[in-house]
Scaffold this active site. Structure first.
Site, short mmCIF file in Angstrom:
data_model
loop_
_atom_site.label_atom_id
_atom_site.label_comp_id
_atom_site.label_asym_id
_atom_site.label_seq_id
_atom_site.Cartn_x
_atom_site.Cartn_y
_atom_site.Cartn_z
N ASN A 164 -3.26 21.18 -30.09
CA ASN A 164 -4.34 21.42 -29.13
C ASN A 164 -3.70 22.00 -27.86
O ASN A 164 -3.14 21.27 -27.06
CB ASN A 164 -5.09 20.13 -28.81
CG ASN A 164 -6.24 20.35 -27.82
OD1 ASN A 164 -6.47 21.47 -27.36
ND2 ASN A 164 -6.93 19.28 -27.48
N GLY A 198 -16.18 11.40 -22.20
CA GLY A 198 -14.91 11.38 -21.49
C GLY A 198 -15.07 12.15 -20.20
O GLY A 198 -16.17 12.29 -19.67
N LYS A 244 -0.75 19.60 -26.72
CA LYS A 244 -0.73 18.32 -27.43
C LYS A 244 -0.44 18.58 -28.90
O LYS A 244 -0.90 19.59 -29.45
CB LYS A 244 -2.06 17.60 -27.28
CG LYS A 244 -2.42 17.22 -25.85
CD LYS A 244 -3.79 16.54 -25.81
CE LYS A 244 -4.20 16.23 -24.37
NZ LYS A 244 -5.55 15.63 -24.31
N GLY A 291 -14.84 15.28 -20.05
CA GLY A 291 -15.83 16.18 -20.62
C GLY A 291 -16.67 15.35 -21.57
O GLY A 291 -16.14 14.49 -22.27
N ARG A 341 -6.67 23.62 -32.70
CA ARG A 341 -8.01 23.41 -32.16
C ARG A 341 -8.43 24.65 -31.38
O ARG A 341 -7.70 25.14 -30.53
CB ARG A 341 -8.00 22.20 -31.22
CG ARG A 341 -9.37 21.96 -30.59
CD ARG A 341 -9.28 21.19 -29.29
NE ARG A 341 -10.58 20.98 -28.69
CZ ARG A 341 -10.78 20.69 -27.40
NH1 ARG A 341 -9.75 20.57 -26.59
NH2 ARG A 341 -11.99 20.50 -26.93
N HIS A 343 -16.97 19.82 -28.79
CA HIS A 343 -16.56 18.51 -29.33
C HIS A 343 -17.01 18.31 -30.78
O HIS A 343 -17.11 17.18 -31.26
CB HIS A 343 -17.12 17.35 -28.48
CG HIS A 343 -16.64 17.34 -27.08
ND1 HIS A 343 -17.47 17.01 -26.02
CD2 HIS A 343 -15.44 17.59 -26.53
CE1 HIS A 343 -16.80 17.08 -24.89
NE2 HIS A 343 -15.55 17.43 -25.17
N ASP A 350 -12.38 10.76 -11.87
CA ASP A 350 -12.04 9.72 -12.85
C ASP A 350 -13.02 8.55 -12.70
O ASP A 350 -13.11 7.95 -11.62
CB ASP A 350 -10.61 9.25 -12.63
CG ASP A 350 -10.10 8.37 -13.76
OD1 ASP A 350 -10.79 7.41 -14.13
OD2 ASP A 350 -8.99 8.63 -14.25
#
Length: 396
Positions: A8, A207, A15, A209, A89, A178, A280
């Site tokens: 990703n 999350g 990642k 997003g 991804r 997603h 956050d």
């Protein structure tokens, strides 16, 4: 057995997770952060151990080199030829892809043509793909699209009420995001619905997003994100859905351009904009508990928007059998889940075990036996879905 990597790539991150397939055993995972900086961070976990270091990572090609070097150094692989396939991804597949596809010239060109719909994501995904292709030129590369799962929506669910010319000429419609996560959650959720012939699931990927999806018989029928990930519910820095005239009005009031205001809606709104504290939710919840009125308002707004979409999708599905919470907030924020559940319980006839809700990062059944709809927490795993699709192409 075969080693398959799920990747990703973000605008400044990479990642990765390496699987032994078809067992789906995770051999290692990691992340390169702050790519483009002298003080970038590279971390990896393997065999119960972990390592993190700060070093220059000036581009994605160097990040990929670090991944390769680390796996060889730690003995995770003896030779990079052990890796038979890499799954990437891809956020935006547009109208072209209703399933994962093998990377070839046509796939690459179409992903590139869709950069305007996901400028931060698709461009970075291609950079990651090209970096891996250079290091591992002979492996199978597969594109796994966030939007693919949502291609089963009907025209009345994805069409915007704008002039037909714009819809057709510019492919301006709802695409969602997603999708890989929502597909995984819908499959995992079936174990809670034994004997249900036509399962109706409302999947909440919440999350920084966030998106909500209505799923029937394993297929998406509606999803909250729109043309881009800016649409839908309020998020960490994104507005979610707005009256379209807000853009025109604020541009006139502030003198800012459409592009400048669009960036504000994307990067300075949501929790960040309303609370003025942070993007956050953990920081916002702490501030709210300390009495910060703006933080309290942002939490109520976030809760209400999610409740609105759950209610909307309950109607769209003609009822619901299961509600799933997942992703960073959905999996870990006890407070946020409780707020949302209390908001929707009277209308939907839920019966919730709030002691069972005191769980973070683990799968759990939250509803009591007398609840009209089952409610669960299921940690998402987009990487394993990427690995599954990639391995399937390798086997062909």
């Amino acid at each position: 057995m075969a080693k398959v990597m799920a990747v990703n790539a973000g605008s400044s991150s990479l990642k990765f997770k390496l699987f032994e397939m078809p067992e789906e055993k995770v051999l290692c995972s990691g992340n390169a952060e702050r790519i483009g900086h002298e003080d970038a961070i590279f971390g990896m976990k393997w065999n119960g151990e972990s390592e993190k270091k700060v070093l220059p990572i000036l581009d994605h090609a160097r990040a990929v080199e670090l991944v390769v070097e680390a796996m060889l150094e730690k003995g995770i692989v003896k030779d990079m030829n052990e890796i038979v396939a890499v799954g990437h991804r891809i956020v935006q597949g547009g109208k072209y892809f209703s399933k994962s596809e093998l990377f070839n010239e046509d796939t690459e060109a179409k992903i590139e043509s869709l950069i305007p719909l996901a400028p931060l994501h698709n461009k970075a995904h291609l950079v990651g793909f090209r970096a891996f292709k250079k290091i591992l030129p002979n492996v199978t590369n597969v594109a796994v699209f966030d939007t693919a799962f949502h291609q089963s929506m009907e025209p009345e669910d994805y069409t915007f009420p704008i002039p037909k010319e714009f819809t057709e000429k510019y492919d301006c419609r709802r695409y969602g995001a997603h999708g890989t996560s929502h597909k995984y959650l819908s499959e995992m959720g079936l174990k809670y619905l034994p004997g249900v012939e036509h399962p109706r699931i409302i999947s909440c990927h919440i999350g920084s997003g966030a998106s909500i999806t209505a799923i029937k018989d394993g297929k998406c029928v509606a999803t909250s994100m729109g043309l881009t990930p800016l649409g839908g519910i309020m998020m960490g820095t994104r507005t979610g859905d707005l009256d379209p005239s807000v853009m025109n009005y604020l541009c006139k009031c502030t003198g800012k351009s459409v592009e400048e205001m669009y960036q504000i809606f994307n990067k300075q709104s949501g929790f960040q904009g309303v609370s003025t504290v942070s993007n956050d939710s953990r920081d916002v919840i702490a501030a709210a508990e300390a009495g910060n009125k703006d933080a309290q308002l942002s939490i109520r707004l976030f809760t209400r928007r999610i409740a609105d979409f759950i209610g909307q999708y309950y109607v769209r599905l003609g009822g619901a059998d299961l509600i799933i919470f997942s992703a960073g907030i959905g999996e870990n924020s006890i407070e946020s889940r409780e707020d949302i559940l209390k908001e929707i319980t009277p209308a939907l006839g839920l019966s919730i075990d709030y002691e069972a809700n005191k769980v973070r990062g683990k799968e759990a059944l939250l509803s009591k036996p007398d609840s009209k709809i089952k409610v669960v927490v299921i940690p998402t795993d987009e990487e394993v879905m990427i690995a599954r699709d990639t391995f399937a192409f390798y086997k062909k």
